[in-house]
Structure formats: C-alpha cells, structure tokens
Design an enzyme around this catalytic site. Sequence first.
Site, PDB file in Angstrom:
ATOM      1  N   ASN A  12       0.767  -1.103   0.076  1.00 53.93           N
ATOM      2  CA  ASN A  12      -0.049  -0.073  -0.007  1.00 53.93           C
ATOM      3  C   ASN A  12       0.809   1.186   0.082  1.00 53.93           C
ATOM      4  O   ASN A  12       2.129   1.087  -0.546  1.00 53.93           O
ATOM      5  CB  ASN A  12      -0.968  -0.043   1.346  1.00 53.93           C
ATOM      6  CG  ASN A  12      -0.295   0.069   2.556  1.00 53.93           C
ATOM      7  OD1 ASN A  12       1.044  -0.650   2.630  1.00 53.93           O
ATOM      8  ND2 ASN A  12      -0.615   0.941   3.512  1.00 53.93           N
TER       9      ASN A  12
ATOM     10  N   CYS B 151       2.074   2.829   2.398  1.00 55.03           N
ATOM     11  CA  CYS B 151       3.078   3.020   3.555  1.00 55.03           C
ATOM     12  C   CYS B 151       3.880   1.680   3.714  1.00 55.03           C
ATOM     13  O   CYS B 151       4.419   1.439   4.591  1.00 55.03           O
ATOM     14  CB  CYS B 151       2.448   3.208   4.755  1.00 55.03           C
ATOM     15  SG  CYS B 151       1.406   5.040   4.665  1.00 55.03           S
TER      16      CYS B 151
ATOM     17  N   GLU C 198       2.981  -1.471   4.668  1.00 55.61           N
ATOM     18  CA  GLU C 198       2.830  -2.433   5.455  1.00 55.61           C
ATOM     19  C   GLU C 198       1.800  -3.508   5.307  1.00 55.61           C
ATOM     20  O   GLU C 198       1.484  -4.297   5.911  1.00 55.61           O
ATOM     21  CB  GLU C 198       2.554  -1.650   6.650  1.00 55.61           C
ATOM     22  CG  GLU C 198       1.040  -1.288   7.166  1.00 55.61           C
ATOM     23  CD  GLU C 198       0.669   0.123   6.484  1.00 55.61           C
ATOM     24  OE1 GLU C 198      -0.139   0.653   6.954  1.00 55.61           O
ATOM     25  OE2 GLU C 198       1.599   0.528   5.601  1.00 55.61           O
TER      26      GLU C 198
END
Length: 967
Positions: A586, A588, A590
């Site tokens: 995604n 970020c 994670e």
Amino acid sequence: MSLSSTFADSDSASIIQLRSDPPAAAQSAPGMQIIRRNGKVTPFDATKISVAMTKAFLAVEGNSAVASRRVHESVEQLTAEVVSALMRRAGDGRTFHIEDVQDQVELALMRSEHHKVARAYVLYREERSRKRAADVAAERTQAAEPVLRVTLADGSRARLDRRRLELIINEACSGLDGVSAAPVLAETTRNLYDGITHDELALAPIMAARTLVEQEPNYAYVSARLLLDKLRGEVLSHVHGVATSASQADMTTRYGEYFPAYVKTGIAAELLDPELARFDLDRIAAALKPERDLKFQFLGLQTLYDRYFLHERGKRIELPQAFFMRVAMGLALREIDREARAIEFYDLLSSFDFMASTPTLFNAGTLRPQLSSCFLTTVSDDLDGIFKSIKDNALLAKYSGGLGNDWTPVRGLGAHIKGTNGESQGIIPFLKVANDTAIAVNQGGKRKGAVCAYLETWHVDIEEFLDLRKNTGDDRRRTHDMNTANWVPDLFMQRVAEDREWTLFSPDEAADLHDLTGKAFAERYAAYEAKAARGELRVFKTVRAADLWRRMLTMLFETGHPWIIFKDPCNLRSPQQHAGVVHSSNLCTEITLNTSHDEVAVCNLGSINLLAHVTADGLNFGKLQRTVKTAVRMLDNVIDINFYTIPEARRSNLRHRPVGLGLMGFQDALHAMRIPIASEAAVTFADSSMEAISYCAIAASSDLAAERGRYPSFDGSLWSKGILPFDSIELLAEARGGVEMDRSATLDWDSLRKKVTTSGMRNSNVMAIAPTATISNICGVAQSIEPSYQNLYVKSNMSGDFTVVNEFLVRDLKALGLWDEVMVSDLKYFDGSVGQIDRVPDDIKALYATAFEVDSAWLIEAASRRQKWIDQAQSLNLYIANPSGKKLDALYRLAWNRGLKTTYYLRSRSATHVEKSTLKGTDGKLNAVSAAPALSHAPIVVPAAAMPDIDGIKACRIDDPDCEACQ
C-alpha cells in the site's frame, strides 16, 4: 569583536549596506503590527529583521561579512522566510509580539543550518532578556495596572477579566512537575494590549506556555490545557446557543449535559448518523471521563482541533471525550449491547492504550463512515481499466483512503497495440495522470491525497520508472508527488549476487510472470529469456543485474524513491496464497493483500500504544491481552459498518475480512525500560513484544470466529492448515534454499495452532505495523517502530510548528543536575543530539541516541524479529548518516537476507550535518552505542562515483517523514 558590542551598535552605517528599498518580504505583509516590549503597537518593518540577522552573522564571522555577497543573499532569503512563516501563523490576526518575530528568526537560522549564527543570536537574546528583567525589577512601582479592554465579536469592548485569566492558567499548571503559572501569566500579560480581540486573548496564554516547552516538556501539557479552555468556550457556546465558558473543574458536571445536546446538534447539522440518537445517551454520557482531557500534549490536541473535531460553519461542536465516544458509538452500531460495547471501545481509545486509524477517527458515527485506511488495486492493461483505476483512486481518496496501485500488467513502451496497430507509450504518461489526481483529491483539505505506484523489476519500463521522482528531465515524464515502489522478486536479488544478466519484458508478452512467485516464477522467467534469445518476443531488453540494482539504489538515494519491496516473502508467507496473489503493498508498505481485476484489497488499521503496556520490568502481558481483544473486535466491526465507494472494495473486504493491528511508541517503551535501541536487548524486546501481540491478536480473531463465524475464504488458507505466520518462514526458506531469520519462540503456540484449526479465524490477516504519524501525535508517543528523530526539534505538519522535547531525556538530565539553559542551547546546536555534548555521560548518550546515530542494521535486526510473527508487514524507515554505495547495498541486502517483506523511506542527513560531524572529529556514530550487527554476505562492489553522495545529494529531503495517509 564582542557579541554584545556587535549587536548593540544598531545605528552604525558600517554594519551593513542595506538596500535602499526594503526586501520584498516587507512589502508582502500589509496590515501586520508588532507589539513592542513597552506595549506600544507599531507597523511591521521587515528591514529590522534583516539588520538583526546581519548583526548575528557579524558577531560570528566578523567585519569580513560586510562585503560578502553570500551574507546579503542569505539574509534576504531568511527574512522572506521569517515573514512568510509569520503570515502563515497569523490566521485571522495580524498582530505579533516582538518576541514572536525573534523566535521565527531563531528558527529560520537553525533550519537553514547557520547553527553558530543562531547560537549567537540565542545567547544575545538571553543576555538582553536578563537585563530587561533587572531593569523592570528596579523600576517597578506600586502603581495600579492599566485597565485593558477586550474587543468582542460584535465590536463592543469589555474589561479584561484578569481573575479568570489567572484561574485558567493556574488550573492548567496544576499537578504538573516543573511548571509554574507565574512565567505563563507574565508572558501572557506582556502580550496583551488594550483592544485585544477575544480570539487573540484566548490564544495569548497558549502561545505563552508554548515558548516554555523547550525548557520543561510539561509545558506541552499546560499549552494543551489552555487550548482546551479555548475549545470549551467555542464548543459550549455553539452547542448551547449562548456565549459561555467553563473551567476544567466545571466539566465534571457539564460534560453530562453537553453530550446529548452535542448529538442533537450534530444530527441537525447532518454531521452525525441519526442512529446515534437511539443509544441510551444518559448511560453513555455518564461513562465519559472528563479528567482524560488532561492527558493531551499540545501537538496532539491541536491536531485534533484543526483536523478531527467535527465543526459546523467553522465552529467546533466536539469536545475530546465526546469525540472519542462518537467514534466508539460509530464502531458499536451493530453490537447487541451497543451501549456496553461503546463504553468499552471508548475506554480503550480515551486512555490512549490503543488508537484507531485516522479515517476511522474522521468518519466513525458520521453519515459517510469510510473507516478503512488502505486500498490496493491492480490496473488492467486497457484504456477502460487504466482510467477506471484512476477514477477509483479519486473515489477512494475522497474519504481518506491511502492508495497502492499495481501497474505491472500495463504493457511497456514499444509494445504492440492491436486495436490501432500502433505502439504503446508505456506506463509513464498514465502515472502522470494518477499523480495529478492524487493532488486534486485531498480529502477536503484534511490531509493530502496520496498514492504509491508499484512496478515489478522485470517490466521493460522499469528504468524510466526509477526516474519518476527526479527533478531534472522532461517534466511530463515526472511524478513529483506520487510515491513509487519497486516490487522485487527473489530471482533478481540472486542474479545480482551472482553478477548475472537480467532481462526486461513487456507484460503483454509475459503476462503470467505477474502471478508467479518463488520457484515457479524462476522457471517461467528462464523460459521467457530463452524465447527472447530465439527472437520470439517483440519487446525485451537485457541488462546486467548489478547495474540495475546500482541504479535502483542511486535513485533511492537521490530522490527517496522507488522504495524497495520484496515480492516473494510477501506471497510465500501470505495466509491467503490459495485465494490470489499479492501484487503490491500500500501507500506505506505495511499491507500485503491479494488484488485482482475484480478485487480491491482493503485494510482496516489501528495501533497499540506500547508505552502504555510496559513497566520498568517489561511487558504487561495481561493488560496487552485485554487491549488486543477489544481492539481486534473494533477493527472487525469496521468491515461491516464501512462505507465502500467502489463495489470491488466491498466484495474483497467482506470475503477476506483483513485487519491490521500494529503498534506505536516502541522507542518510548525502550526509554521506559532503559534499553538503548542499538542493542541486543532492544532486538530481543522487539521479538518478545511482537510475539505477544501476535499471539493475542490471533487468539482474539479465533475467538471472534467462534462467536461470529469464519471469514468466507478461510478454507484452504494457511490458517486452515495449521500454518501460523511464525510457521510460514519455512515456506520462504524452502523457496530460497534458506533464510537468515531467528526461529525462537517463548509462548504456547501449539495450543493456539489447535485453536485456530478448530475454531477458524474471523480475519484473513490480523497484523500490520503502520507509520502512525498522526495518531502517535494524538497519544503523545513516538511514531510506530521509529527511533528518536531528535531529542529537541521543531516538528512541522498541517497544524503548524511544534517544539518536541524528549521528556525521558529531560528527566534523566534533571536527575544528574545537567538540565539548564546551556544544555538547551547545546541540543539546538547539535541538532537534538547529546552525542557530542561532553558533559553528558556515555550511558545517557547510548540510551538517547537519535536516528542518524544508530546503525540501521540494528533496525533491520529488530524488524526481522517482528516479521516472523506478522502476517502482513511493517513500515520500516532506514536512516544513514554518511551514505555510500557500499553501505546502501549492504543495508538492503541485509533486509532481504533477514526475510523482511518491505522497506519504507531511506533518510540521510544533509551534507552540512555530515560536515559538522567531521569537524568534531567523529564519523557520526557514538562510542557509547554498541557495534552494529555484522552485515551478512559481501556487498556488491559499487564504485563510489556511481553513487551521488560525493555531489552533495542526499536521500529523501525531508528528515522527519510523516506518512499521514495510513494513520
């Protein structure tokens, strides 16, 4: 030349040849006024800033600076920055105290890294301040204070209520160590003037307390409590329809009467879901805990005030405990005893033991409850599919979603287009459109829209993809605002290590590579290389794998992008590999969930405050277990309550029901236990704490499955086969021929494994560690798993500039008798580091080492220990003080060897920081910090000239990253 004499010679023509006309900055600040120290209000004059700064330069550099063109240019630029900062902070007001201006001058000098000049300026201000205080004390008489009047909203004036001002300031300071109401009141009074507006009066004590934070961190709580007073007046007056105010003590009774009125007001304004009125509001209101308003630090409360609290026509209608209860009620809408569950959820949120993600906080209990944090999509290889994906990005971002787009299926540059008998222009032009869409859809100004584009390393457009964030070249083929990430298969890393060739393909001719992983990918990839060698493919290119790897690291170093993400561990350890393929992460890095043309992956995030679950002796497992059980239930509720903007997201989320429970405050927990982050003890704690979270989270999801049913795609998953995240390491090791990950465990995993196979799981995925950039501010702890950025610095975000001080360090320095004005000045000069301050003991230096003083190998070792327990991934930033090609190669090779699924930002210091360390005779590392773990395998030889560090280019140019799209 002495410091005082240089500054005092204010009329000497020899000091500086000022331009005949004032700087442009002075002309761009119409209507601004300055409150002088004698209380007189005068027009703002930027030339005086220029003169003051020039004197500061002279105090350090001597008269040779007079003829220096560089000084003139620096002063003019810095003056413009100061004026710009003042105007940004002004809001509706245009009046500043002279000290406010001087604060901004000091800040500008520090940010521009004129540290010696800034220090001279600070010392001079302190010297003058002491002299003024002595003069005032000598001249003070018993004459009555002048009568000051406040200008009200209707233009009328009323006498200033000094007694209430003193009451509120005293109340704000009550119960806090190291703070006093006297300096706050004195600073506030100094900023008052006859005719001050009501809003300026409310801000005056807040700003006064803020100036003291660097001396005593507890003034951050004082500032927050003073902001609470402003908020109470605004909220209560609007909700009750009559001008009113209340002290914190008053709220013990007034919260109860306010809450039902708040719900009624919110529903009438079409801000709240009318279903909230069907709760037993008396029972709900009785559960509110007004004293928890006092838990906020200023940064956290100001962030909520600016961006989270609901407002009608610009007036807030939510007080903090009403805000948390609104979120809790919104998450309990479908519970059987929803009042009891809402109170349970409220207790968890308002205690700061756990915090839901930003979209959940924004939208729970509203008419559009889009509560999910992250959305992952796969882009189809046709115009309809491409522009549908861009439209989907806009719809998903509108309500606070962070986006990850898998662009690998889209054919590359030069590929054949059957419909037009032409050639494809590749993915780059479409990425430019996606970039501009992210800018346009910014969630109503609450926070920036954000998207990350992913591309596999074998795609023929990969080389142009690497250049997307460069500041040179054709701007039509650049995406300055979009994040990018390299989706790297294991085969590529193996080819780099073996110094072999690597072939790039267009996916229209090698489509199945997109869905293959591990050994199957390697076999099919070799088959395509054979086809290319026989001339059976139209578009391909052969490069040396080590050259491409070098270029990947170079671009990462230059621009901070593309991030490096590892495809095979994301897939081979995925519990859902029976139901699809993970094609990207995604925004970020994670989240690792399956995507396809008809499924958009969705993840729902929340984070445990680790600091709230440790003592000096270690982790409080019982409390953690209770927190996780409630938190997982809250996250699971999100899936059913959520407002889905596109059907593909709803279909995927209801079928798989993934959630992402993470953590924040890891660095604070280490401080509380007195463990240096660069140590084996810290790595061990990362292991044990994540094992405990994983155990509790899996157990909680299994309990929910027994209560509510398994998620629909459970059968065939790794869970159903008794393979837990810890067990899936073997699958990765088998595919690679081994993996360097620790396999130790301490809890009873056999019993849990049996429970999962018997009861099932409610959620396909349960863990992911997000950056927590914003929610950690709300809770007043360090972001996610990050090391301390600095021990004293100014943090900037959409709510403004905030002084951040490490309260653990201040506590220890006080105990040693070392916390004083000189220490504050030294921390400013040394960029918030105690490493170069001689009088600080070595054990304190090690305990409070900052991000750039810690070898990132320690961060990778800790991340590897966490990764063995996590079914998704973690947002892992890496820091490097003195970058080189060899260091970057070794660092990212270590991340791959240790079995990490993803990495996030690479951060490096600017050239001036490195220079300063060199002048101090150090390589930037602390002697007190233990040696970093050895990097496995010999690094690829990368010539120094291949990496741009010698040209002064640094990695991502923001030293303190905030990804606010996830949390």
